[in-house]
Design an enzyme around this catalytic site. Structure first.
Site, PDB file in Angstrom:
ATOM      1  N   LYS A  24       0.830  -1.219   0.000  1.00 38.22           N
ATOM      2  CA  LYS A  24       0.000   0.000   0.000  1.00 38.22           C
ATOM      3  C   LYS A  24       0.858   1.260   0.000  1.00 38.22           C
ATOM      4  O   LYS A  24       0.642   2.174  -0.793  1.00 38.22           O
ATOM      5  CB  LYS A  24      -0.908   0.015   1.238  1.00 38.22           C
ATOM      6  N   ASN A  25       1.831   1.306   0.909  1.00 36.69           N
ATOM      7  CA  ASN A  25       2.558   2.569   1.065  1.00 36.69           C
ATOM      8  C   ASN A  25       3.532   2.842  -0.084  1.00 36.69           C
ATOM      9  O   ASN A  25       3.952   3.978  -0.277  1.00 36.69           O
ATOM     10  CB  ASN A  25       3.231   2.644   2.441  1.00 36.69           C
TER      11      ASN A  25
HETATM   12  N1  EPU Z   1       6.196  14.425  11.298  1.00 33.34           N
HETATM   13  C1  EPU Z   1       6.314  15.770  11.567  1.00 33.34           C
HETATM   14  N2  EPU Z   1       6.411  16.629  10.511  1.00 33.34           N
HETATM   15  C2  EPU Z   1       6.360  16.212   9.220  1.00 33.34           C
HETATM   16  C3  EPU Z   1       6.226  14.845   8.962  1.00 33.34           C
HETATM   17  C4  EPU Z   1       6.141  13.968  10.022  1.00 33.34           C
HETATM   18  O1  EPU Z   1       6.346  16.193  12.720  1.00 33.34           O
HETATM   19  O2  EPU Z   1       6.440  17.056   8.321  1.00 33.34           O
HETATM   20  C5  EPU Z   1       6.128  13.464  12.414  1.00 33.34           C
HETATM   21  C6  EPU Z   1       4.781  12.774  12.513  1.00 33.34           C
HETATM   22  O3  EPU Z   1       3.882  13.530  13.297  1.00 33.34           O
HETATM   23  C7  EPU Z   1       5.141  11.458  13.134  1.00 33.34           C
HETATM   24  C8  EPU Z   1       6.544  11.166  12.606  1.00 33.34           C
HETATM   25  O4  EPU Z   1       7.040  12.416  12.145  1.00 33.34           O
HETATM   26  O5  EPU Z   1       5.204  11.588  14.535  1.00 33.34           O
HETATM   27  C9  EPU Z   1       6.615  10.146  11.497  1.00 33.34           C
HETATM   28  O6  EPU Z   1       5.717  10.474  10.458  1.00 33.34           O
HETATM   29  P1  EPU Z   1       5.963  10.040   8.939  1.00 33.34           P
HETATM   30  O7  EPU Z   1       6.027  11.280   8.128  1.00 33.34           O
HETATM   31  O8  EPU Z   1       7.121   9.109   8.874  1.00 33.34           O
HETATM   32  O9  EPU Z   1       4.663   9.234   8.612  1.00 33.34           O
HETATM   33  P2  EPU Z   1       3.695   9.393   7.377  1.00 33.34           P
HETATM   34  O10 EPU Z   1       4.477   9.658   6.143  1.00 33.34           O
HETATM   35  O11 EPU Z   1       2.594  10.301   7.722  1.00 33.34           O
HETATM   36  C10 EPU Z   1       3.847   6.883   6.701  1.00 33.34           C
HETATM   37  C11 EPU Z   1       2.877   5.775   6.419  1.00 33.34           C
HETATM   38  C12 EPU Z   1       2.226   5.347   7.722  1.00 33.34           C
HETATM   39  C13 EPU Z   1       3.310   4.887   8.667  1.00 33.34           C
HETATM   40  C14 EPU Z   1       4.360   5.975   8.874  1.00 33.34           C
HETATM   41  C15 EPU Z   1       5.535   5.549   9.717  1.00 33.34           C
HETATM   42  C16 EPU Z   1       2.143   6.254   4.185  1.00 33.34           C
HETATM   43  C17 EPU Z   1       1.071   6.729   3.292  1.00 33.34           C
HETATM   44  N3  EPU Z   1       1.872   6.266   5.485  1.00 33.34           N
HETATM   45  O12 EPU Z   1       3.090   7.930   7.279  1.00 33.34           O
HETATM   46  O13 EPU Z   1       1.383   4.272   7.390  1.00 33.34           O
HETATM   47  O14 EPU Z   1       2.730   4.592   9.919  1.00 33.34           O
HETATM   48  O15 EPU Z   1       4.862   6.407   7.586  1.00 33.34           O
HETATM   49  O16 EPU Z   1       6.152   4.456   9.165  1.00 33.34           O
HETATM   50  O17 EPU Z   1       3.209   5.846   3.740  1.00 33.34           O
HETATM   51  C18 EPU Z   1      -0.432   2.833   7.701  1.00 33.34           C
HETATM   52  O18 EPU Z   1      -0.051   2.243   6.670  1.00 33.34           O
HETATM   53  O19 EPU Z   1      -1.331   2.380   8.461  1.00 33.34           O
HETATM   54  C19 EPU Z   1       0.177   4.102   8.040  1.00 33.34           C
HETATM   55  C20 EPU Z   1      -0.347   4.950   8.909  1.00 33.34           C
END
Ligand code: EPU
Length: 422
Positions: A24-25
């Protein structure tokens, strides 16, 4: 639409072979990356899940020509027909990965308007690092009434240091950097398998990306990119893990084929520590479990640490292990809501801020429970498989966002899961 419920008759042992779907991701990053190609792109091994359907709707809204064959998992995207650079709110609020349209549209067309994304409610999910990274490349970005408005007259490669490891931030800056003049270096980059997958996809279109899978990624921008051959995305690490946990949870014997065992090391180590048996082949993992499981403790971390996306299914399994497990959720603020639901099923859990203390109980009992997000839904499915009686799970639409045919796959292994409406 009438609310759907999933009914799980617990206590069935899972046994057999099951094939894992595409990730998915990866899918939700590779699909917007198709916008970058001058020529039509063919993407293979895509999962038939709601987040992919939303991605298709988004591309079509923008004007791209998309042929999506959900049965074969194949998609053709021709971005040459795109006429719009604005994603509507009703689509962007449906998934977190909508933010990737900022990087992709900005790179290809020099502008993007994307409402702040939705997605699973698992805590604060800002995109300040995405914006900071794109600003470092020279983009002008403002947020007005909840919409990100990005513009540029030509991005310039630059050094981007991420304040924290962010998967989405790394992906978005990679997308934006593909058309920037010169080299962009992302420091403190995320290393997740889907980052490497995106880098390989961009590479297949002629973009030079080095270092993906390490914490420093270098991208040399190109004036134009062209897809030359079909690209198959990687198998889903989190679906693989969910099926591994389901096998252990039912004291089953399940072989998951088409997966990448090295992506699973953090989970495999914990299942072994718990007393399950895990055998790895090149592209298959067999998880067997006969006796009782011992409690284990873990902290979620960025890759290659224990993934936050498997914390919820794994903590469901820990509810029936002998002893006390401690689970620390380091990535998201609010990812223990499934445990409150599991208390209805007899789980003995205390949550102190980011730590859950789980005292194993001999048996869970069926109850009506509600999924609060995608992986919470998967956790409740694991709980339902273990429980005595018929568990009812509400909010199944969360599960459909990210798992392809989860109940069909589990039923083929011996589970008894059905859905009813209303
Ligand atoms: N964060 C910030 N600022 C930003 C970006 C992130 O403070 O600009 C913080 C977030 O609040 C969080 C941490 O950094 O505490 C990590 O967030 P990240 O950006 O890594 O997560 P994401 O890109 O929003 C993706 C996956 C998630 C998965 C996380 C961590 C996708 C579409 N989503 O989310 O997947 O949990 O990385 O591995 O790729 C899921 O599949 O159920 C899911 C939620």
């Amino acid at each position: 639409m009438p609310e759907e419920r999933m009914l799980i008759v617990g206590g069935r042992r899972l046994e057999g072979v099951v094939h894992v779907s595409g990730a998915k991701n990866s899918a939700v990053a590779v699909i917007p990356a198709a916008i970058l190609s001058q020529t039509p792109c063919v993407i293979e091994n895509l999962p038939n899940i709601e987040d992919v359907n939303v991605s298709v709707e988004t591309l079509r809204y923008l004007g791209a020509t998309v042929e999506w064959n959900p049965l074969e998992g194949t998609m053709m995207v021709d971005a040459s027909t795109i006429t719009k650079t604005e994603v509507p709110l009703e689509l962007s609020r449906k998934m977190r990965a909508s933010s990737y349209y900022i990087g992709a549209l900005l790179a290809r067309f020099g502008e993007a308007r994307v409402p702040l994304p939705g997605g699973c409610d698992i805590g604060r999910r800002p995109i300040d690092q995405h914006i900071k990274g794109m600003r470092a490349l020279g983009a002008k970005i403002e947020t007005s009434h909840g919409t990100v408005i990005a513009k540029s007259d030509g991005l310039l490669g630059s050094d981007v240091f991420m304040d924290m490891v962010t998967v989405g931030g790394t992906i978005n800056v990679m997308l934006a950097a593909t058309h920037a003049r010169g080299v962009t270096t992302i420091y403190n980059a995320a290393k997740e398998p889907h980052i490497v997958d995106l880098a390989n996809f961009l590479g297949s279109m002629g973009c030079r990306v080095k270092g993906a899978g390490t914490d420093t990624i270098r991208i040399r921008g190109a004036e134009s990119l062209s897809a030359r051959r079909p690209y198959a995305i990687i198998p889903d690490q989190i679906e693989t893990g969910t099926l591994m946990i389901a096998s252990a949870a039912t004291h089953g014997d399940v072989t998951i084929t088409g997966c990448i065992p090295t992506h699973m090391e953090a989970l495999t180590a914990k299942l072994l520590e718990m007393g399950a048996r895990v055998d790895e082949k090149d592209d298959a993992i067999r998880v067997r479990s006969l006796g009782e499981h011992r409690s284990v403790s873990f902290k979620t971390q960025v890759y290659p640490g224990f993934p936050t996306d498997l914390q919820q299914p794994m903590s469901a399994l820990l509810c029936t292990c002998i002893g006390t497990s401690r689970v620390v959720e380091n990535i998201f603020e609010s990812r223990f809501r499934h445990l409150a639901e599991m208390e209805r099923m007899g789980a003995n859990v205390r949550v102190y801020e980011q730590t859950a203390v789980i005292e194993g109980v001999p048996q869970l009992h069926a109850a009506a429970v509600e999924a609060s997000d995608l992986r919470a839904g998967a956790a409740l499915v694991i709980a339902g498989l273990m429980a005595q009686g018929t568990t009812e799970i509400y909010n199944t639409h969360y599960i459909d966002r990210g798992y392809e045919h989860l109940e069909e796959k589990l039923n083929s292994l011996g589970a008894e899961i059905s859905r009813i409406r209303g």
